[in-house]
Design a protein around this motif. Structure first.
Motif, PDB file in Angstrom:
ATOM      1  N   GLU A  69       0.825  -1.206   0.000  1.00 18.37           N
ATOM      2  CA  GLU A  69       0.000   0.000   0.000  1.00 18.37           C
ATOM      3  C   GLU A  69       0.860   1.258   0.000  1.00 18.37           C
ATOM      4  N   TRP A  75      -8.132  -2.906  -0.225  1.00 14.14           N
ATOM      5  CA  TRP A  75      -7.900  -4.057   0.643  1.00 14.14           C
ATOM      6  C   TRP A  75      -9.086  -4.133   1.584  1.00 14.14           C
ATOM      7  N   THR A  86      -5.148   1.542  -3.646  1.00 15.36           N
ATOM      8  CA  THR A  86      -5.373   0.106  -3.501  1.00 15.36           C
ATOM      9  C   THR A  86      -6.678  -0.154  -2.757  1.00 15.36           C
TER      10      THR A  86
END
Length: 919
Positions: free
Chosen positions: A306, A318, A316
């Protein structure tokens, strides 16, 4: 009737092909009606993506099916007769079942059982048994089954233990029965045994290649409604069981076709992140960001990825934005628990420093500098506990107020033990007091995480109120908080989805992902495949014997998953690391060796070769066109009026660093911390100085009996320690006091010998109260300030010695500390000459130290041998420094970094690459 098996060739992603199959089966003239369909996936992420594809391919005309995960499917197949026991209730029941054993039985399971009052320890054991029971029951086994079947396993010697555990299991289920509750795993087994599984829905199992035995048995009872979607070509059908499970033996020798160009070996987590960035750049021309998925089997490297991608300007996705134990409310309760447990000063300091509580404290009726006052008091008095705050000054008063404010806040927690459910109210009240006054906006990241965290904590606490009365524990507030936190250790706070970000996925989610590009990190043993070899109750050999999940099943699952990736993606990159996040060595995944002997040998050499593989350079994303720093070292600000009063000890600071002299002596900046665990060098020296000051002002100074002098010094030391640090200081203080006592006893021997030579103490701690000036070259003058430790006089020799006590571990001479390469680096002793003159110290005046180091033979006098010319040179250096300070010459770049004055290292950007100056 048998279930249907539907093979979808793995030359394409599974989800789009499955959606097309559903639409073909259930499309009518008006819509695609899937209302009577249950679609089962291994995880939630596949379900979300499936719904997106269904909406797109049906042009929004589909009535969606019920989408669930494998773990929730059983409860759609039967009707439970009683409510299920919560995880906390199960742990309590297991703990009570254990405690109910006879001592000799209990020791068969636990050689050293906890004490009855240790609720936390018993609940940890309860959780351990709960997990074992859950795993075994998922494959249709009880503890007695393990005892019975284990006897046919060579060298199995755990029969007695499992027989006792079987008795515990029986007691556990009996307790739930008496409470009118049902263990979920047992309820499923009951439904199977009595043939109670029913459904009117059509069930599609997608990618569920590792179903446990219990679920398989349940599905067999409704087989006519079960459709197993297998992502593999029909010619591989022998590798799958009727319900889609992998046949582990069929995958042992399966060749996994991996091209060498698809493998990249790197060093550690940071290098994995760099390689991911390189792969993204290489894909940039052919694939958009939403066509790329990064697989992360080891979630410890997620922060590395990240951060590195963020530096490259890449966002990103997640699923975990923050684990719950990382959240502010969770950590605050941890701090509260630690403080409640022991009332220690260090725990209190940690508690008040928590950002959320610190914000709350700042809104109370306390001075703005309450934290500085607390730290000053801690540093000065080194108390172990907060019950009594020593001192009478401003810092002590504020410290008492602070302890009182926190005491009022935590007062509901200070009550005696009570039933677990009774702590729900105080816990909720505490959270409301700290967080209730905040104006929270769910659209703001920090506020959203805070709301999620407090909600989860509150829900966990409410579970305490649902525990059956027969199982309820009487606990302290600290234990109640720990139980709440323990329920939440594996929870996480979900992250919002960014449509323009790279998707980071766990390993188990990756096979059903449909992105054309897959970048898989941590292609290492232990992650792909994972392994279980050191289980306390169920080692791998026993697992294989019992037919439950073992390493062979894990290998088959991951061999299948990597094959799906390689066949269904346009581009695949496998990244193997040599070291993990803790710098421990890693080995490559066995899946990389499911190849020909030649390839295996090549890959072994490639992985274990010390030569670093050549990697291309990232062309974009990490460069910057800026020529300046975001943070510049603050330049000195012009003083309101020139400084003309100087302590004799401060000139050496200017000689070290004019800028840091400005920070310390002009801006009056300093470092205060509560992290002290013992007397720092200044505090250690101050205590010795104060004892010797008392001695120098007493009637004992002409005493020639070292025992008498030692007795006086020891008495002085004990009185000062009790006054300054109280009766219960930190333990290291006791040790340091004894070290000081030993030094003072050796000093007494030197002192009495010094008196026998004819010397006597004339002055102690003099200097303040008398104005001493030093003329400058321009005719102006400055004032010198200081305090001389001791001045001795020899009547027969008519000589004076000005002494400074030195308590550092190294017994350095005045020459070593004041001069370096024939230049003055400290002016303290030479300038003492001027401070002493108003007290009649004139004529032959010598300068020196009385050293009291750790090495006691070096406790003695050390007299400097400076000439009058050298001393006049020292005066000239002092004049020049004073002129520079008056002229505010503080911004002076040094030739090289300095090795002390480290309290200002952050401001001066020490160790920062490319800083603007060395100051």
């Amino acid at each position: 009737m048998n279930n249907e098996r539907l093979f979808l060739d793995w030359s394409q992603p599974a989800l789009p092909a499955f959606v097309e199959e559903l639409i073909k089966r259930y499309r009518s003239e008006r819509e695609v009606d899937l209302s009577n369909v249950i679609v089962v996936f291994p995880g939630r992420q596949a379900g979300r993506r499936f719904l997106e594809i269904l909406t797109d391919k049906s042009a929004g005309e589909a009535i969606p099916p019920r989408i669930i995960t494998v773990g929730t499917l059983p409860e759609f197949l039967y009707l439970p007769k009683f409510p299920f026991a919560s995880p906390l209730t199960q742990k309590l029941a297991w703990a009570e079942a254990l405690k109910g054993l006879q001592r000799d039985q209990l020791e068969v399971v636990i050689p050293q059982p906890p004490e009855d009052y240790d609720v936390d320890a018993w609940l940890r054991l309860g959780e351990l048994l709960r997990r074992q029971h859950r795993e075994l029951a998922a494959d249709g086994l009880s503890f007695s089954d393990v005892a019975e079947r284990g006897q046919s396993l060579e060298s199995f010697n755990e029969t007695d233990r499992w027989n006792v555990l079987a008795e515990v299991q029986k007691r556990y289920l009996q307790q739930l029965d008496e409470a009118g509750l049902w263990d979920q795993q047992t309820a499923r087994l009951f439904a199977i045994k009595h043939n109670e599984c029913r459904t009117d829905s059509e069930i599609f199992l997608v990618g569920t290649v590792d179903l446990n035995h219990t679920l398989q048995s349940m599905l067999k009872q409704v087989a006519e409604h079960v459709h197993v979607v297998i992502h593999a070509p029909p010619e591989e059908s022998s590798r799958f069981a009727p319900l889609g499970n992998l046949q582990p033996g069929e995958w042992n020798d399966f060749t996994i076709e991996i091209d060498e160009s698809q493998i990249q070996v790197v060093d550690g987590p940071q290098e994995q992140a760099e390689q991911v960035a390189l792969e993204l750049e290489a894909c940039g021309a052919d694939f958009s960001i939403d066509e790329i998925t990064v697989g992360v089997p080891d979630d410890r490297i997620v922060p590395h990825i990240e951060r590195y991608l963020a530096m490259s300007g890449i966002s990103t996705n997640w699923v975990i934005e923050q684990t719950l134990p990382q959240s502010g409310p969770y950590r605050l309760l941890q701090c509260v628990s630690s403080y409640l447990e022991a009332d220690r000063t260090d725990h209190f300091s940690e508690l008040i420093r928590h950002p959320d509580l610190s914000s709350w404290i700042s809104q109370q009726d306390l001075p703005d500098n309450w934290l500085t006052c607390w730290d000053e008091n801690v540093t000065e008095h080194l108390q172990r506990r907060t019950q009594v705050i020593l001192g009478s000054g401003r810092s002590a008063k504020t410290a008492r107020q602070l302890v009182s404010v926190i005491g009022d806040l935590l007062k509901p927690f200070q009550e005696s033990s009570r039933p677990l459910a009774d702590w729900v109210g105080p816990l909720r009240k505490f959270l409301l007091q700290v967080y209730g006054g905040r104006d929270l906006n769910p659209d703001v990241q920090e506020d959203r995480l805070l709301l999620q965290a407090t909600q989860k904590i509150h829900e966990a606490a409410l579970e305490h109120g649902r525990v059956p009365a027969a199982l309820e524990q009487v606990v302290t507030a600290q234990q109640a908080i720990e139980l709440t936190l323990d329920e939440l250790r594996s929870e996480f706070l979900a992250a919002p989805v960014d449509d323009h970000a790279v998707q980071l996925s766990g390993w188990l989610d990756l096979p059903l992902d449909d992105a054309p590009v897959a970048i898989l990190t941590s292609m290492n043993e232990g992650f792909i495949p994972s392994a279980v070899n050191h289980d306390l109750f169920l080692p791998n050999r026993l697992r294989t014997h019992l037919g439950i999940e073992d390493n062979q099943r894990r290998y088959a699952r991951d061999a299948y998953a990597i094959s799906v990736l390689l066949h269904s993606r346009k581009r695949v990159k496998l990244i193997a690391a040599k070291r993990d996040a803790r710098k421990e060595p890693l080995t490559p995944s066995r899946l990389l060796f499911a190849a020909s002997p030649e390839k295996v040998a090549h890959r072994i050499v490639r992985f274990f070769d010390d030569h670093e593989e050549d990697l291309p350079t990232i062309k974009t994303g990490l460069s910057t066109q800026r020529e300046d720093h975001d943070f510049r070292i603050p330049k000195p600000v012009k003083m309101d009026e020139p400084k003309r009063s100087f302590r004799v000890t401060e000139f050496k600071d200017y000689l070290v660093s004019p800028y840091r002299y400005y920070l310390r002596h002009v801006l009056k900046l300093g470092e205060v911390s509560d992290s002290v665990v013992e007397l720092d060098p200044a505090g250690f020296g101050s205590l010795i100085h104060d004892v010797l000051q008392g001695f120098g002002q007493s009637d004992e100074t002409l005493q020639t009996d070292p025992v008498q002098v030692s007795g006086f010094l020891n008495s002085q030391l004990d009185q000062l320690v009790n006054k300054r640090y109280g009766s219960d200081p930190l333990f290291p203080v006791h040790i340091q006091v004894e070290q000081i006592r030993h030094r003072l006893n050796i000093f007494a021997q030197w002192q009495t010998e010094w008196v026998r030579q004819g010397w006597e103490i004339k002055h102690t701690e003099i200097g303040y109260g008398k104005n001493t000036t030093l003329n400058l070259a321009d005719g102006s003058e400055i004032t010198l300030r200081g305090r001389i430790d001791r001045v001795d006089y020899h009547p027969k020799l008519n000589e004076w010695v000005i002494f400074d006590y030195k308590t550092s571990d190294k017994a350095q001479s005045p020459e070593q500390t004041h001069r370096y390469k024939d230049e003055w680096v400290d002016l303290q002793l030479p300038l003492y000459r001027h401070l002493a003159k108003p007290f009649g110290v004139q004529g032959k005046v010598r300068l020196g130290y009385i050293t009291l180091p750790r090495t006691t033979p070096q406790i003695r006098d050390r007299i400097a041998e400076w000439s009058e010319d050298e001393l006049k040179e020292a005066d000239d250096v002092a004049r020049k420094i004073a002129e520079n300070i008056i002229n505010e010459e503080f911004w002076v770049e040094l030739d090289k970094p300095i090795t002390w004055f480290q309290e200002f290292s952050g401001i001066c950007q020490d160790d920062v690459f490319g800083r603007e100056a060395v100051v």
